[in-house]
Design an enzyme around this catalytic site. Structure first.
Site, short mmCIF file in Angstrom:
data_model
loop_
_atom_site.label_atom_id
_atom_site.label_comp_id
_atom_site.label_asym_id
_atom_site.label_seq_id
_atom_site.Cartn_x
_atom_site.Cartn_y
_atom_site.Cartn_z
N GLU A 41 0.84 -1.20 0.00
CA GLU A 41 0.00 0.00 0.00
C GLU A 41 0.88 1.26 0.00
O GLU A 41 1.86 1.35 0.74
CB GLU A 41 -0.89 -0.01 1.25
CG GLU A 41 -1.76 1.21 1.45
CD GLU A 41 -2.56 1.14 2.73
OE1 GLU A 41 -3.51 1.94 2.88
OE2 GLU A 41 -2.25 0.29 3.59
N LYS A 116 -8.97 2.28 -2.53
CA LYS A 116 -9.22 1.63 -1.25
C LYS A 116 -10.64 1.95 -0.79
O LYS A 116 -11.07 3.10 -0.81
CB LYS A 116 -8.20 2.11 -0.22
CG LYS A 116 -8.26 1.42 1.12
CD LYS A 116 -7.10 1.88 2.02
CE LYS A 116 -7.07 1.17 3.36
NZ LYS A 116 -5.91 1.58 4.19
N CYS A 159 -5.20 -3.24 2.26
CA CYS A 159 -5.07 -3.31 3.71
C CYS A 159 -6.41 -3.52 4.42
O CYS A 159 -6.92 -4.62 4.47
CB CYS A 159 -4.35 -2.06 4.23
SG CYS A 159 -3.56 -2.30 5.85
#
Length: 562
Positions: A41, A116, A159
């Protein structure tokens, strides 16, 4: 299809250097026959970039570097790169101006962009401050080199996107469950690009969670994590992959950069077993590895090659010296012994034994005459008063001044040696033993300091035995012991754990069998010491509740302690 995992250690803001490491990883991946390369990330800018994201030129430079990187990576390799992307609808829709994104580079062009979806805002995370959440499931198709084989449909998560499975946690923290959504879209494989900081036992949770998800959804998952220290945060790496049966198919070595390759078998629609590194056996080994990495990276990324610290002959400074010697090399550590008239003979000899055990450099600066000078200077103001904390703290502040002078003179990093128990209750001196550029063990309770030293001595004596067995003392007045002011550390740490980590009330703690007056005293000390913690150097985080980025308590408050 072979897929490469690049466990990288980016430097926050060093965009060109980070891009070069991604490029090198891409070349290695091609040499090993990989078709796809995964990076962590925000691998291009490093995580967490914090308010660098408010700088428009920083965002522009990231995009320019992505475009240049796309032209350089090998043509027959697809690469997923973590970066920041502008939100073109921000002003019209009233949204945040940026996305935390993954760029898919394929055939040397930017082919797709994924955002994300779940933005954490707890503990050290503050992503909602900067980013807009992605609204769509992220996936792409990638053709393999196998003749007549269908393209693989790969789901992309970032994540936190994998940390909201109510089947595992028993609840949802967010409205959406990205992995569940990807399964509905029929993906063959899920990849996760992470920057997940270390805390004790976290790898076991990660693996248990993804084993559950892979087995429940019958889909293999590859998890790629950042490694390295960035300020107070330590990223342990420990990237891994899980088969659809919930078995570990790959695990990289933690606490170091790594590039590993795993094969996705299209016939079996699963991952083949690849390299599986052993997990560290004990929490002490985890903590040691994390603190060594955290100090090493903090020093190097801030431009320091040498460190200095005060050696009292106590267990805290002994442990910090051992960590520093391992992280920076024994030749790059300078220990300063500063005995006062109250220092015991064994404290001096214990410090000298430690210096010999570690092989570090040392210097002795006796402070007795300096103390007399302070007493003489302050005598007109302090006359007719009793000797107390102010006079005791003068010793610590003299030592702090000397350490800062040496650090300034020679460009060394001054290491603070206070532990979490002391920081919690304020058993430390502002502008004295709290001086420093990094608080190495400020997230280790005193009882953990002892257990870590005992672990360190498992094969040979590193920390002098007498340091471990003698009663702790600040030695600021004759015959002083820590337990003159504090309860025994096993009791203190148990209370602090309940106050700080479990957020229990005084009533709940007393119901567990602790003395009411003692609990009240500790709770009051924790509250009153907040102003000290706000002025402390950054401390390496190894727990889920450290006195750092994620600790947000007011100083001026009148909370009711009950």
């Amino acid at each position: 299809m072979k897929i490469a995992i690049a466990q990288l250690n980016p430097i926050i803001g060093d965009i060109r250097n980070n891009a070069n490491h991604i490029h090198k990883a891409a070349n290695i991946a091609v040499e090993r026959g990989a078709k796809l390369l995964l990076t962590p990330e925000l691998s291009l800018c490093g995580y967490p970039p914090k308010d660098l994201l408010l700088n428009a030129s920083f965002i522009d430079n990231l995009w320019t570097e992505v475009e240049q990187l796309a032209e350089k990576v090998p043509k027959d390799l697809a690469v997923l790169v973590g970066t920041v992307v502008k939100n073109s609808h921000a002003f019209l829709e009233g949204e945040k101006s940026l996305f935390n994104s993954i760029i898919l580079i394929e055939n040397q062009t930017i082919k797709q962009i994924f955002h994300k979806r779940l933005l954490p805002t707890y503990d050290v995370f503050d992503e909602d401050r900067y980013f807009e959440a992605g609204k769509e499931s992220n996936y792409f198709q990638l053709s393999s080199n196998v003749p007549n084989a269908k393209a693989i449909k790969i789901g992309v998560t970032v994540c936190e996107d994998l940390w909201n499975d109510e089947k595992f946690w028993g609840k949802r923290t967010y409205e959406n469950n990205p992995i569940q959504d990807l399964v509905k879209h029929g993906v063959d494989l899920v990849v996760n690009l992470s920057a997940s900081p270390y805390s004790i036992g976290k790898q076991k949770i990660r693996e248990a969670m993804l084993k559950h998800s892979a087995k429940y959804y019958k889909i293999p998952i590859i998890y790629t994590n950042q490694v390295g220290g960035n300020d107070d945060l330590i990223f342990d790496g420990n990237s891994f992959a899980v088969s659809r049966k919930g078995e570990i198919s790959l695990r990289t070595k933690g606490y170091q950069t790594a590039i590993e390759v795993i094969n996705y078998d299209q016939n079996n629609e699963d991952l083949e077993t690849s390299y599986v590194a052993h997990c560290l056996e004990t929490e002490e080994e985890e903590i040691w590895s994390s603190l060594v990495l955290g100090l090493k990276d903090y020093a190097s990324k801030c431009g320091f090659s040498k460190a200095i610290l005060g050696l009292s002959g106590g267990i805290d400074s002994s442990l910090v010296a051992a960590i520093a010697a391992e992280a920076l090399g024994k030749e790059n550590v300078l220990g300063i012994l500063m005995p006062s008239p109250y220092s015991s003979s064994h404290s001096i000899s214990d410090a000298e034994t430690l210096v010999n055990n570690l092989g570090i450099n040392s210097q002795t600066l006796a402070i007795g005459d300096v103390m007399k000078a302070y007493d003489l200077l302050l005598e007109p103001l302090f006359k007719n008063t009793e000797f107390g904390v102010a006079e005791e703290n003068l010793q610590s502040r003299i030592r702090g001044n000397l350490l800062m002078a040496i650090a300034n003179k020679f460009g060394h990093l001054l290491l603070s040696t206070g532990n979490k128990s002391e920081m919690a209750v304020g058993y430390c001196t502002l502008y004295g033993d709290m001086n420093g550029g990094l608080a190495v063990i400020s997230d280790l309770p005193k009882t953990r300091v002892f257990s870590l030293c005992e672990w360190l001595n498992r094969h040979q004596e590193v920390i002098p035995h007498n340091v471990i067995i003698k009663p702790p003392s600040a030695e600021l007045k004759p015959d002083q012991l820590d337990q003159d002011s504090l309860p025994p550390y096993d009791v203190l740490d148990a209370i602090l754990d309940r106050l700080i980590h479990r957020h229990q009330s005084i009533k709940e703690i007393v119901e567990m069998g602790f003395d009411y007056d003692t609990v009240c005293k500790i709770a009051k000390l924790v509250t009153r010491a907040e102003f000290k913690r706000k002025q402390a150097p950054p401390g390496l985080k190894i727990s889920d509740r450290a006195f750092g980025t994620g600790w947000r308590m007011p100083i001026a408050s009148r909370q009711k302690l009950d």
